[in-house]
Design an enzyme around this catalytic site. Structure first.
Site, mmCIF file in Angstrom:
data_model
loop_
_atom_site.group_PDB
_atom_site.id
_atom_site.type_symbol
_atom_site.label_atom_id
_atom_site.label_comp_id
_atom_site.label_asym_id
_atom_site.label_seq_id
_atom_site.Cartn_x
_atom_site.Cartn_y
_atom_site.Cartn_z
ATOM 1 N N SER A 1 18.400 21.844 -48.599
ATOM 2 C CA SER A 1 18.125 23.245 -48.293
ATOM 3 C C SER A 1 16.741 23.381 -47.679
ATOM 4 O O SER A 1 15.956 22.435 -47.673
ATOM 5 C CB SER A 1 18.189 24.080 -49.577
ATOM 6 O OG SER A 1 17.047 23.786 -50.360
ATOM 7 N N LYS A 2 16.477 24.590 -47.192
ATOM 8 C CA LYS A 2 15.176 24.863 -46.586
ATOM 9 C C LYS A 2 14.058 24.605 -47.603
ATOM 10 O O LYS A 2 12.987 24.122 -47.267
ATOM 11 C CB LYS A 2 15.159 26.312 -46.103
ATOM 12 C CG LYS A 2 13.979 26.625 -45.231
ATOM 13 C CD LYS A 2 13.986 28.040 -44.761
ATOM 14 C CE LYS A 2 12.582 28.396 -44.280
ATOM 15 N NZ LYS A 2 12.388 29.810 -44.128
ATOM 16 N N ARG A 3 14.354 24.934 -48.865
ATOM 17 C CA ARG A 3 13.342 24.753 -49.919
ATOM 18 C C ARG A 3 12.923 23.290 -50.092
ATOM 19 O O ARG A 3 11.790 22.988 -50.402
ATOM 20 C CB ARG A 3 13.848 25.330 -51.239
ATOM 21 C CG ARG A 3 13.031 26.539 -51.658
ATOM 22 C CD ARG A 3 13.610 27.217 -52.864
ATOM 23 N NE ARG A 3 14.901 27.813 -52.543
ATOM 24 C CZ ARG A 3 15.955 27.782 -53.364
ATOM 25 N NH1 ARG A 3 15.868 27.197 -54.536
ATOM 26 N NH2 ARG A 3 17.090 28.363 -53.021
#
Ligand code: GLU
Length: 502
Positions: A260-262
């Site tokens: 994910s972007k995180r």
């Protein structure tokens, strides 16, 4: 199917293109190029609520940067590659399905459906608007023709649902996962069309793939659950379905779950091909972080594909030559940020020195740093093998242009001793009055110093390196010292001497 390969990348413009999307585009591109086929870009913008401005632009520019040239698509002189431009087409197609009895009008209100859902949930069941209960709901199957006519001629809202066949076994084929069998009674009668004239994803996606003569649908695993419905729509139209291949997920660098972007923020790597700006916030892409497009493609390709031997380094041309669907892995691939840096370092070695020189000159000019043009080629030669990112070209060559501003206290601690102070004073005297005018036979001088001070060659090199480069790492010191002016060398030795004497 004897065929001219036609594949498509069909993103929805609901945000930036992330690396998972880029990998899907890449595998489609490689398959098309390998087979002299066509790579088509289709923008799936039927869901206006989720439409994000700039998203299309980000998709186009990302593909362009990565070097995935599109053969057919919006923005290259073609129309009809954006679903919003094809509304009449969907209208005709949905009428066809209604006429043949494969789709029907449904008039249930959102809150009515909500109530059914929560009633079912209370009983621990799931509400399915499907073969078993559609007759009890408000639609053109349960109501009389005249009731239906009157609702349709009023301004009331309606949707068109797919009429899932009852009690049948749907057999779906996936080139990677094999055959998937599904009981049709477990499926919803999915909404295909809304009264606002917009098709839903499923309907537009299938009729477009047919209309665009797509031979292979290569897409992310998250679309596998839609395959039974898509297969049924093809059957309803009596169309031959394309081949389907659902790509396994890309996993987080550590632990469970999808990348994910995180994770990008947490592990410090980009998740977009090029930068994405929202308001005041910019998420840098691979491009801005100093990764080469070819290295990014090479890395992405190896995330889920392999040539069947241990070759890892591929240029784009080599990838096209080597690519085959057989090489795709069945299991998910883990994203390893260290690996992309490794690929980048390897691809940088294949760059022309003039490209790196240009980057360096740009930086020096921007910072108003004076330099000798003649020395730049030597500098690039020395630092090139040490570059992992193109953005590091100045960081890794800084000491050729500027004296170290200070030292890491840990480094100073390691070298602080009376012997080293004496040694540095001696070295300084050698550099201040070289025996042969302006040149110094450094190796000989170090050997002499080692003998005189009863110390090792390596220890002296360490001292010199810290003084000249400002750290214990860097390219070959003998060559480095040749590039740096003698005046600067003595200045740097004195500076270290001061730091060690305090
Ligand atoms: N529009 C879908 C997406 O954004 C495409 C799915 C497909 O390739 O069929 O992922």
């Amino acid at each position: 199917m004897s065929e001219n390969v036609r594949v498509r990348f069909a993103p929805s413009p609901t945000g930036p293109l992330h690396i998972g999307g880029l990998r899907t585009a890449l595998f489609n591109y490689l398959y098309a190029k390998k087979n002299n086929g066509k790579f088509i870009l289709r923008i799936e913008d039927t869901d206006q609520k989720r439409y994000v401005k700039n998203s299309e632009e980000h998709i186009f520019n990302s593909l362009k940067w990565a070097g995935l040239e599109v053969d057919e698509g919006p923005n290259i002189g073609n129309t009809g590659y954006r679903q919003s431009e094809r509304k009449n087409f969907y209208k005709d197609r949905i009428s066809e399905l209604i006429k043949t009895g494969h789709a029907y009008y449904a008039f249930d209100k959102v809150d009515e459906l909500e109530a059914y859902r929560s009633e079912h949930a209370k009983r621990g069941e799931t509400f399915v608007y499907g073969p078993k209960n559609r007759k009890n709901l408000k639609n053109s199957i349960s109501l009389s023709d005249s009731e239906v006519e009157s609702i349709l001629s009023s301004e009331k809202e309606y949707v068109v649902r797919f009429k899932t066949p009852e009690n049948s076994r749907i057999i779906c084929n996936d080139l990677l996962k094999g055959t998937v069998k599904v009981d049709s009674n477990t499926l919803d009668d999915k909404v295909l069309y809304k009264s606002d004239g917009n098709p839903t994803y499923h309907f537009a996606n299938v009729v477009d793939d047919f209309d665009m003569k797509i031979t292979h649908v290569i897409r992310g695993e998250e679309w596998l659950p839609s395959l039974p419905l898509h297969t049924l729509i093809y059957d309803a139209f009596k169309w031959e379905a394309p081949h389907f291949l659902h790509l396994p997920l890309i996993l987080k660098p550590e632990g469970k779950g999808k990348l994910s972007k995180r994770d990008g923020v947490k592990f410090g790597f980009p998740v977009f091909p090029i930068s994405w700006v929202t308001g005041n916030e910019e998420s840098k892409g691979f491009k801005e972080c100093g990764y080469l497009p070819e290295a990014t493609l090479n890395f992405m390709a190896m995330l889920g594909w392999g040539p069947g031997n241990d070759q890892e380094f591929f240029t784009k041309t080599d990838l096209i030559k080597a690519f085959s669907l057989d090489g795709l892995n069945k299991s998910s691939a883990r994203f390893d940020p260290k690996k992309i840096t490794w690929f980048n370092q390897k691809h940088i070695q294949g760059l022309k020195n003039s490209v790196l020189k240009k980057l360096l000159v740009e930086h020096l000019d921007n910072e108003n740093i004076k330099f000798h043009e003649k020395k730049l080629d030597q500098i690039i030669n020395l630092i090139k093998p040490r570059l992992s990112l193109t953005t590091d070209v100045f960081k890794k060559s800084k000491f050729f242009f500027q004296d170290p501003l200070g030292f890491d206290q840990k480094d100073i601690k390691k070298l602080k001793s009376i012997e080293n102070v004496k040694l540095l004073k001696y070295l300084l005297s050698v550099f201040e009055s070289p025996a042969n005018g302006n040149s110094i036979d450094l190796k000989k001088e170090i050997e002499k110093a080692a003998l005189k001070h009863s110390t090792g060659f390596g220890k002296i090199m360490k001292l010199l390196r810290l003084a000249i480069v400002g750290s214990f790492s860097g390219p070959d010191l003998f060559e480095t010292i040749q590039i740096i002016e003698l005046k600067a060398v003595t200045r740097r030795l004195s500076f270290l001497l001061n730091s060690l004497s305090i």
